[in-house]
Design a protein around this motif. Structure first.
Motif, PDB file in Angstrom:
ATOM      1  N   LYS A  28      47.158   9.592  48.633  1.00  0.00           N
ATOM      2  CA  LYS A  28      46.830   8.061  48.511  1.00  0.00           C
ATOM      3  C   LYS A  28      47.954   7.544  47.468  1.00  0.00           C
ATOM      4  O   LYS A  28      48.347   6.596  47.621  1.00  0.00           O
ATOM      5  CB  LYS A  28      45.434   7.793  48.214  1.00  0.00           C
ATOM      6  N   LEU A  32      50.460   4.682  47.911  1.00  0.00           N
ATOM      7  CA  LEU A  32      50.311   3.490  47.203  1.00  0.00           C
ATOM      8  C   LEU A  32      51.786   3.266  46.493  1.00  0.00           C
ATOM      9  O   LEU A  32      52.175   1.972  46.188  1.00  0.00           O
ATOM     10  CB  LEU A  32      49.286   3.490  46.042  1.00  0.00           C
ATOM     11  N   ARG A  59      50.463  -9.316  53.296  1.00  0.00           N
ATOM     12  CA  ARG A  59      49.787  -8.156  54.217  1.00  0.00           C
ATOM     13  C   ARG A  59      50.062  -6.941  53.145  1.00  0.00           C
ATOM     14  O   ARG A  59      49.152  -5.936  52.884  1.00  0.00           O
ATOM     15  CB  ARG A  59      50.654  -7.898  55.224  1.00  0.00           C
ATOM     16  N   LEU A  62      47.363  -6.964  50.167  1.00  0.00           N
ATOM     17  CA  LEU A  62      46.059  -6.309  50.792  1.00  0.00           C
ATOM     18  C   LEU A  62      46.090  -4.863  51.069  1.00  0.00           C
ATOM     19  O   LEU A  62      45.161  -4.178  50.908  1.00  0.00           O
ATOM     20  CB  LEU A  62      45.813  -6.928  52.115  1.00  0.00           C
ATOM     21  N   HIS A  63      47.202  -4.477  51.599  1.00  0.00           N
ATOM     22  CA  HIS A  63      47.228  -3.080  51.609  1.00  0.00           C
ATOM     23  C   HIS A  63      47.238  -2.134  50.524  1.00  0.00           C
ATOM     24  O   HIS A  63      46.424  -0.899  50.432  1.00  0.00           O
ATOM     25  CB  HIS A  63      48.635  -2.654  52.461  1.00  0.00           C
ATOM     26  N   ARG A  65      45.832  -3.227  47.728  1.00  0.00           N
ATOM     27  CA  ARG A  65      44.505  -3.207  47.314  1.00  0.00           C
ATOM     28  C   ARG A  65      43.356  -2.207  47.556  1.00  0.00           C
ATOM     29  O   ARG A  65      42.855  -1.674  47.006  1.00  0.00           O
ATOM     30  CB  ARG A  65      43.794  -4.800  47.512  1.00  0.00           C
ATOM     31  N   ALA A  66      43.471  -2.008  49.311  1.00  0.00           N
ATOM     32  CA  ALA A  66      42.786  -0.982  49.661  1.00  0.00           C
ATOM     33  C   ALA A  66      43.375   0.300  49.353  1.00  0.00           C
ATOM     34  O   ALA A  66      42.243   1.227  48.655  1.00  0.00           O
ATOM     35  CB  ALA A  66      42.913  -1.019  51.078  1.00  0.00           C
ATOM     36  N   LEU A  67      44.549   0.708  49.152  1.00  0.00           N
ATOM     37  CA  LEU A  67      44.827   2.002  48.482  1.00  0.00           C
ATOM     38  C   LEU A  67      44.487   2.270  47.124  1.00  0.00           C
ATOM     39  O   LEU A  67      44.028   3.460  46.781  1.00  0.00           O
ATOM     40  CB  LEU A  67      46.425   2.106  48.739  1.00  0.00           C
ATOM     41  N   ARG A  69      41.748   0.905  45.727  1.00  0.00           N
ATOM     42  CA  ARG A  69      40.419   1.272  45.776  1.00  0.00           C
ATOM     43  C   ARG A  69      40.185   2.601  46.227  1.00  0.00           C
ATOM     44  O   ARG A  69      39.174   3.675  45.791  1.00  0.00           O
ATOM     45  CB  ARG A  69      39.414   0.350  46.838  1.00  0.00           C
ATOM     46  N   GLU A  70      40.998   3.377  47.305  1.00  0.00           N
ATOM     47  CA  GLU A  70      40.866   4.686  47.688  1.00  0.00           C
ATOM     48  C   GLU A  70      41.208   5.530  46.711  1.00  0.00           C
ATOM     49  O   GLU A  70      40.662   6.746  46.571  1.00  0.00           O
ATOM     50  CB  GLU A  70      41.737   4.853  49.097  1.00  0.00           C
ATOM     51  N   CYS A  71      42.365   5.212  45.944  1.00  0.00           N
ATOM     52  CA  CYS A  71      42.793   6.214  44.801  1.00  0.00           C
ATOM     53  C   CYS A  71      41.657   6.433  43.747  1.00  0.00           C
ATOM     54  O   CYS A  71      41.400   7.440  43.182  1.00  0.00           O
ATOM     55  CB  CYS A  71      43.975   5.580  44.103  1.00  0.00           C
TER      56      CYS A  71
END
Length: 81
Positions: A28, A32, A59, A62-63, A65-67, A69-71
């Motif tokens: 991840k 990122l 976009r 947003l991508h 930010r999601a990564l 969170r996953e990290c």
């Protein structure tokens, strides 16, 4: 590694998508870093008034930010182990 391939949809708008070519999945964090690197390429065109670059930047943010969170989830999970 990821490589750029132009998408042939929507009248050749110049959008690009990324396709992984290596069989080994990236972490991840590596994803990122790649997204952040691509974000940097849209900064100047956004300031120059490019609407497509602005949309790609939105976009990408947003991508990213999601990564992030996953990290964080992945880091917390590994810290517990």
């Amino acid at each position: 590694m990821a490589s750029k391939q132009s998408s042939s949809g929507s009248g050749g708008s110049g959008q690009q998508m990324f396709v992984r070519q290596s069989p080994v999945p990236q972490s991840k964090y590596a994803d990122l870093l790649a997204v952040i690197e691509e974000l940097g390429k849209d900064i100047k065109p956004t300031y120059a008034g490019s609407r497509s670059a602005t949309e790609r930047l939105k976009r990408g943010i947003l991508h990213a930010r999601a990564l992030v969170r996953e990290c964080l989830i992945e880091t917390e999970r590994s810290a517990r182990s």
